[in-house]
Design an enzyme around this catalytic site. Structure first.
Site, PDB file in Angstrom:
ATOM      1  N   ASP A 243       0.805  -1.097   0.077  1.00 38.80           N
ATOM      2  CA  ASP A 243      -0.216   0.134  -0.002  1.00 38.80           C
ATOM      3  C   ASP A 243       0.911   1.258  -0.011  1.00 38.80           C
ATOM      4  O   ASP A 243       2.112   1.042   0.203  1.00 38.80           O
ATOM      5  CB  ASP A 243      -0.943   0.102   1.408  1.00 38.80           C
ATOM      6  CG  ASP A 243      -1.734   1.182   1.277  1.00 38.80           C
ATOM      7  OD1 ASP A 243      -2.333   1.759   0.084  1.00 38.80           O
ATOM      8  OD2 ASP A 243      -1.939   1.965   2.496  1.00 38.80           O
ATOM      9  N   SER A 244       0.285   2.243  -0.376  1.00 40.13           N
ATOM     10  CA  SER A 244       1.067   3.710  -0.325  1.00 40.13           C
ATOM     11  C   SER A 244       1.485   3.857   1.263  1.00 40.13           C
ATOM     12  O   SER A 244       2.485   4.684   1.295  1.00 40.13           O
ATOM     13  CB  SER A 244       0.057   4.695  -0.568  1.00 40.13           C
ATOM     14  OG  SER A 244      -1.062   4.790  -0.126  1.00 40.13           O
TER      15      SER A 244
ATOM     16  N   TYR B  42      -0.760   8.488  -2.227  1.00 41.40           N
ATOM     17  CA  TYR B  42      -0.701   8.503  -3.558  1.00 41.40           C
ATOM     18  C   TYR B  42      -1.831   8.976  -4.284  1.00 41.40           C
ATOM     19  O   TYR B  42      -1.983   9.419  -5.321  1.00 41.40           O
ATOM     20  CB  TYR B  42      -0.682   6.787  -3.830  1.00 41.40           C
ATOM     21  CG  TYR B  42       0.539   6.068  -3.781  1.00 41.40           C
ATOM     22  CD1 TYR B  42       1.565   6.632  -3.124  1.00 41.40           C
ATOM     23  CD2 TYR B  42       0.547   4.962  -4.011  1.00 41.40           C
ATOM     24  CE1 TYR B  42       2.760   5.902  -3.023  1.00 41.40           C
ATOM     25  CE2 TYR B  42       1.716   4.069  -4.309  1.00 41.40           C
ATOM     26  CZ  TYR B  42       2.880   4.268  -3.485  1.00 41.40           C
ATOM     27  OH  TYR B  42       3.943   3.775  -3.203  1.00 41.40           O
TER      28      TYR B  42
ATOM     29  N   CYS C  33      -4.220  -1.110  -2.132  1.00 37.54           N
ATOM     30  CA  CYS C  33      -4.442   0.263  -2.205  1.00 37.54           C
ATOM     31  C   CYS C  33      -5.498   0.720  -3.326  1.00 37.54           C
ATOM     32  O   CYS C  33      -5.103  -0.238  -4.344  1.00 37.54           O
ATOM     33  CB  CYS C  33      -2.990   0.870  -2.272  1.00 37.54           C
ATOM     34  SG  CYS C  33      -3.012   2.637  -2.732  1.00 37.54           S
ATOM     35  N   ASN C  34      -6.330   1.249  -3.034  1.00 36.55           N
ATOM     36  CA  ASN C  34      -7.530   1.416  -3.982  1.00 36.55           C
ATOM     37  C   ASN C  34      -6.694   2.493  -5.395  1.00 36.55           C
ATOM     38  O   ASN C  34      -7.177   2.160  -6.396  1.00 36.55           O
ATOM     39  CB  ASN C  34      -8.721   1.967  -3.401  1.00 36.55           C
ATOM     40  CG  ASN C  34      -9.387   1.215  -2.891  1.00 36.55           C
ATOM     41  OD1 ASN C  34     -10.664   0.434  -3.427  1.00 36.55           O
ATOM     42  ND2 ASN C  34      -9.274   0.867  -1.569  1.00 36.55           N
TER      43      ASN C  34
ATOM     44  N   GLU D  18      -5.930   9.647   9.520  1.00 37.30           N
ATOM     45  CA  GLU D  18      -4.408   9.507  10.194  1.00 37.30           C
ATOM     46  C   GLU D  18      -4.159  10.608  11.188  1.00 37.30           C
ATOM     47  O   GLU D  18      -3.421  10.401  11.886  1.00 37.30           O
ATOM     48  CB  GLU D  18      -3.571   9.977   8.856  1.00 37.30           C
ATOM     49  CG  GLU D  18      -3.655   9.087   7.609  1.00 37.30           C
ATOM     50  CD  GLU D  18      -2.364   8.578   7.075  1.00 37.30           C
ATOM     51  OE1 GLU D  18      -1.534   9.191   7.422  1.00 37.30           O
ATOM     52  OE2 GLU D  18      -2.524   7.433   6.210  1.00 37.30           O
TER      53      GLU D  18
ATOM     54  N   CYS E 193     -11.459   3.175  -0.606  1.00 34.54           N
ATOM     55  CA  CYS E 193     -10.161   3.761  -0.026  1.00 34.54           C
ATOM     56  C   CYS E 193      -9.773   2.943   1.107  1.00 34.54           C
ATOM     57  O   CYS E 193     -10.615   2.391   1.771  1.00 34.54           O
ATOM     58  CB  CYS E 193     -10.312   4.956   0.040  1.00 34.54           C
ATOM     59  SG  CYS E 193      -8.926   5.952   1.017  1.00 34.54           S
TER      60      CYS E 193
ATOM     61  N   HIS F 130      -8.650   3.817   4.117  1.00 32.38           N
ATOM     62  CA  HIS F 130      -8.989   4.429   5.368  1.00 32.38           C
ATOM     63  C   HIS F 130     -10.292   4.338   5.615  1.00 32.38           C
ATOM     64  O   HIS F 130     -10.802   4.691   6.628  1.00 32.38           O
ATOM     65  CB  HIS F 130      -8.148   5.694   5.124  1.00 32.38           C
ATOM     66  CG  HIS F 130      -6.903   5.926   5.081  1.00 32.38           C
ATOM     67  ND1 HIS F 130      -6.053   5.333   4.256  1.00 32.38           N
ATOM     68  CD2 HIS F 130      -5.945   6.571   5.936  1.00 32.38           C
ATOM     69  CE1 HIS F 130      -4.851   5.695   4.494  1.00 32.38           C
ATOM     70  NE2 HIS F 130      -4.795   6.389   5.467  1.00 32.38           N
TER      71      HIS F 130
HETATM   72  N1  DGL Z   1      -4.118   3.745   0.264  1.00 29.15           N
HETATM   73  C1  DGL Z   1      -4.870   4.653  -0.426  1.00 29.15           C
HETATM   74  C2  DGL Z   1      -6.033   4.211  -1.183  1.00 29.15           C
HETATM   75  O1  DGL Z   1      -6.639   3.339  -0.705  1.00 29.15           O
HETATM   76  C3  DGL Z   1      -5.125   6.059   0.366  1.00 29.15           C
HETATM   77  C4  DGL Z   1      -4.071   6.791   0.636  1.00 29.15           C
HETATM   78  C5  DGL Z   1      -3.209   7.636  -0.247  1.00 29.15           C
HETATM   79  O2  DGL Z   1      -3.751   8.428  -0.918  1.00 29.15           O
HETATM   80  O3  DGL Z   1      -2.114   7.204  -0.747  1.00 29.15           O
HETATM   81  O4  DGL Z   1      -6.588   4.968  -2.138  1.00 29.15           O
END
Ligand code: DGL
Length: 279
Positions: free
Chosen positions: A11-12, A43, A74-75, A156, A188, A190
């Protein structure tokens, strides 16, 4: 790769730990390698070109660890760079977030009105809207998408239960409310941490957790490929997870525990600049 090889998850940042949590729920006997690109998160507001480049580096790292499956937790990466990841992986199977969640949304909707929320990059890619329509193959369904860029920093900052989160949710979801959706894809990593609030703002709407449905797909895929790890005693045992990050920011351990639901050992820090030189 064999049954004892680990599952690679990236993931990011640490948001993908909500996906890892679901993976452990459905695949408790597996070992995992988790990589969070914490030095370069988020990201979700970066260009496709940059996200693809980062995704490539994360994938190469996991492949060097000999993983038997790559889960793109990560979406944003799943929306804009899944092909890049698949190309690099060759025979190693890849699970992204978009298809499993799209299928789940189609199973859930009764009135054919589906909402999708995600980062700016995910929503702009239209990956969910196109993915859902693709799966349907001509049937009638309407997809209403909404980017929610403030949700990631709110979570966060530990403010998921704060008034600020409610204000943002009301602001973002007002238009979706008027569309009469009966299903909402949490597109997403989060957003599962905002589920309670989202259910309050959109009562009677089914929430689809992309991490949950992609984990079910991971289980199915490994079973089909005869690649499941053998059952073992897991009660009260530490999960075999190797954690890697590209930076350890302050608040890291608090946040990681919030996302995963249990404390983690110190992660190893990797530097992609070194990795590129030696790789
Ligand atoms: N992990 C990212 C997502 O699921 C969210 C955090 C980011 O923007 O990197 O899209």
């Amino acid at each position: 790769m064999n049954n004892n090889s680990p599952i690679g998850v990236f993931d990011s940042g640490i948001g993908g730990l909500t996906v890892l949590k679901q993976l452990i729920r459905f695949l408790p006997y597996e070992s995992y390698v988790y990589l969070g690109d914490t030095a370069r998160v988020p990201y979700g507001n970066k260009s496709d070109t940059i996200v693809k480049e980062y995704a490539q580096q994360c994938t190469e790292f996991l492949l060097q660890k000999g993983v038997k499956l790559v889960v793109v937790a990560c979406n944003t990466v799943s929306a804009v760079a899944l092909d890049t990841v698949r190309e690099l992986c060759g025979d190693v199977p890849v699970i992204g977030m978009i298809k499993p969640a799209s299928e789940a949304a189609l199973r859930s909707t009764i009135n054919g009105k589906i909402g999708v929320i995600g980062t700016r990059a995910t929503i702009h890619s239209e990956a969910y809207a196109l993915g859902i329509k693709d799966l349907l193959g001509g049937g009638e369904v309407e997809v209403f998408s909404q980017e929610c860029p403030l949700f990631v920093p709110i979570v966060e900052e530990g403010m998921a239960n704060h008034q600020i989160a409610r204000l943002a949710a009301e602001e973002y979801l007002t238009k979706l409310k008027q569309t009469n959706i009966d299903t909402l894809v949490l597109g997403c990593t989060h957003y599962p941490l905002l589920s309670r609030l989202l259910s309050e703002v959109l009562p009677d709407v089914i929430l689809v957790d992309s991490g949950e449905h992609s984990s079910v797909d991971a289980l199915r895929l490994l079973a089909e490929m005869n690649l499941l790890a053998a059952p073992r005693e897991v009660f009260m045992q530490k999960h075999p997870i190797e954690f890697f990050v590209t930076d350890v920011p302050s608040q890291f351990f608090d946040l990681a525990q919030k996302f995963l639901g249990f404390a983690i050992d110190s992660p190893k820090t990797i530097d992609f600049r070194e990795f590129a030189k030696n790789g």
